[in-house]
Design a protein around this motif. Structure first.
Motif, PDB file in Angstrom:
ATOM      1  N   MET A 199      -5.255  -1.603  -0.057  1.00  0.00           N
ATOM      2  CA  MET A 199      -4.658  -1.399   1.258  1.00  0.00           C
ATOM      3  C   MET A 199      -5.673  -0.866   2.257  1.00  0.00           C
ATOM      4  O   MET A 199      -5.792  -1.375   3.381  1.00  0.00           O
ATOM      5  CB  MET A 199      -3.473  -0.439   1.155  1.00  0.00           C
ATOM      6  CG  MET A 199      -2.282  -1.015   0.439  1.00  0.00           C
ATOM      7  SD  MET A 199      -1.009   0.149  -0.074  1.00  0.00           S
ATOM      8  CE  MET A 199      -0.715   1.106   1.366  1.00  0.00           C
ATOM      9  N   VAL A 200      -6.428   0.165   1.858  1.00  0.00           N
ATOM     10  CA  VAL A 200      -7.402   0.775   2.762  1.00  0.00           C
ATOM     11  C   VAL A 200      -8.490  -0.224   3.134  1.00  0.00           C
ATOM     12  O   VAL A 200      -8.865  -0.349   4.311  1.00  0.00           O
ATOM     13  CB  VAL A 200      -8.000   2.043   2.121  1.00  0.00           C
ATOM     14  CG1 VAL A 200      -9.191   2.541   2.910  1.00  0.00           C
ATOM     15  CG2 VAL A 200      -6.943   3.124   2.014  1.00  0.00           C
ATOM     16  N   LYS A 201      -9.005  -0.962   2.160  1.00  0.00           N
ATOM     17  CA  LYS A 201     -10.066  -1.934   2.446  1.00  0.00           C
ATOM     18  C   LYS A 201      -9.577  -3.038   3.375  1.00  0.00           C
ATOM     19  O   LYS A 201     -10.297  -3.459   4.282  1.00  0.00           O
ATOM     20  CB  LYS A 201     -10.598  -2.528   1.143  1.00  0.00           C
ATOM     21  CG  LYS A 201     -11.450  -1.554   0.367  1.00  0.00           C
ATOM     22  CD  LYS A 201     -11.937  -2.155  -0.933  1.00  0.00           C
ATOM     23  CE  LYS A 201     -12.742  -1.127  -1.713  1.00  0.00           C
ATOM     24  NZ  LYS A 201     -13.155  -1.635  -3.022  1.00  0.00           N
ATOM     25  N   SER A 202      -8.345  -3.492   3.176  1.00  0.00           N
ATOM     26  CA  SER A 202      -7.814  -4.546   4.027  1.00  0.00           C
ATOM     27  C   SER A 202      -7.611  -4.060   5.458  1.00  0.00           C
ATOM     28  O   SER A 202      -7.922  -4.776   6.410  1.00  0.00           O
ATOM     29  CB  SER A 202      -6.485  -5.052   3.465  1.00  0.00           C
ATOM     30  OG  SER A 202      -5.922  -6.007   4.321  1.00  0.00           O
ATOM     31  N   LYS A 234      -9.200  -1.611   6.930  1.00  0.00           N
ATOM     32  CA  LYS A 234     -10.513  -1.409   7.549  1.00  0.00           C
ATOM     33  C   LYS A 234     -11.144  -2.724   7.976  1.00  0.00           C
ATOM     34  O   LYS A 234     -11.711  -2.835   9.056  1.00  0.00           O
ATOM     35  CB  LYS A 234     -11.455  -0.709   6.554  1.00  0.00           C
ATOM     36  CG  LYS A 234     -11.321   0.780   6.530  1.00  0.00           C
ATOM     37  CD  LYS A 234     -12.387   1.372   5.633  1.00  0.00           C
ATOM     38  CE  LYS A 234     -12.339   2.871   5.629  1.00  0.00           C
ATOM     39  NZ  LYS A 234     -13.376   3.449   4.762  1.00  0.00           N
ATOM     40  N   LYS A 235     -11.048  -3.749   7.108  1.00  0.00           N
ATOM     41  CA  LYS A 235     -11.729  -5.015   7.382  1.00  0.00           C
ATOM     42  C   LYS A 235     -10.959  -5.895   8.366  1.00  0.00           C
ATOM     43  O   LYS A 235     -11.536  -6.431   9.306  1.00  0.00           O
ATOM     44  CB  LYS A 235     -11.941  -5.771   6.071  1.00  0.00           C
ATOM     45  CG  LYS A 235     -12.730  -7.045   6.234  1.00  0.00           C
ATOM     46  CD  LYS A 235     -13.042  -7.677   4.906  1.00  0.00           C
ATOM     47  CE  LYS A 235     -13.893  -8.917   5.094  1.00  0.00           C
ATOM     48  NZ  LYS A 235     -14.222  -9.548   3.818  1.00  0.00           N
ATOM     49  N   HIS A 236      -9.653  -6.056   8.153  1.00  0.00           N
ATOM     50  CA  HIS A 236      -8.871  -7.004   8.945  1.00  0.00           C
ATOM     51  C   HIS A 236      -7.991  -6.349  10.005  1.00  0.00           C
ATOM     52  O   HIS A 236      -7.446  -7.035  10.863  1.00  0.00           O
ATOM     53  CB  HIS A 236      -7.986  -7.849   8.023  1.00  0.00           C
ATOM     54  CG  HIS A 236      -8.752  -8.564   6.965  1.00  0.00           C
ATOM     55  ND1 HIS A 236      -9.598  -9.619   7.229  1.00  0.00           N
ATOM     56  CD2 HIS A 236      -8.813  -8.361   5.619  1.00  0.00           C
ATOM     57  CE1 HIS A 236     -10.137 -10.041   6.107  1.00  0.00           C
ATOM     58  NE2 HIS A 236      -9.688  -9.293   5.107  1.00  0.00           N
ATOM     59  N   GLY A 237      -7.773  -5.042   9.903  1.00  0.00           N
ATOM     60  CA  GLY A 237      -6.953  -4.355  10.878  1.00  0.00           C
ATOM     61  C   GLY A 237      -5.470  -4.389  10.570  1.00  0.00           C
ATOM     62  O   GLY A 237      -4.665  -3.835  11.306  1.00  0.00           O
TER      63      GLY A 237
END
Length: 115
Positions: free
Chosen positions: A51-54, A56-59
């Motif tokens: 969830m956090v990576k998504s 951060k990367k895609h907003g």
């Protein structure tokens, strides 16, 4: 001496005193899935990382059709502008604020229908 009648609301479900803790949630998930609690904790931690990576990367991140997390960027505010204090009505000088990011979480149709 007058006797007070107790009013009873019918059909109203009593809410729990406190929300569930993280450990209680892990225990309930372990019972429902017949998995050891350690594996449930590992899956939940992995989901949090995804969830956090998504975000951060895609907003944005859609959690299994239940809720949508969106990254919101708030711009910086220059100070010195005179604004009205809503409580007292007096004019005060606005303080400067740095830009920051926050998360907005919205329930989706599946959650709204269940409530």
């Amino acid at each position: 001496m007058a006797v007070k009648k107790k009013s009873k609301k019918r059909g109203a479900a009593k809410a729990p005193a406190k929300p569930r803790t993280k450990m209680e949630t892990y225990r309930i998930l372990a019972e429902k899935t017949d998995l050891p609690r350690k594996e449930v904790v590992a899956v939940c931690d992995a989901l949090a990382d995804v969830m956090v990576k998504s975000v951060k990367k895609h907003g944005t991140y859609n959690l299994l059709g239940l809720m949508k997390m969106t990254l919101v960027r708030k711009p910086a505010v220059r100070g010195g502008k005179m604004v009205r204090n809503p409580f007292t009505g007096e004019m005060v000088r606005q303080k400067p604020k740095a830009a920051f990011r926050t998360i907005r979480v919205r329930p989706l149709k599946a959650v709204k229908d269940r409530l």
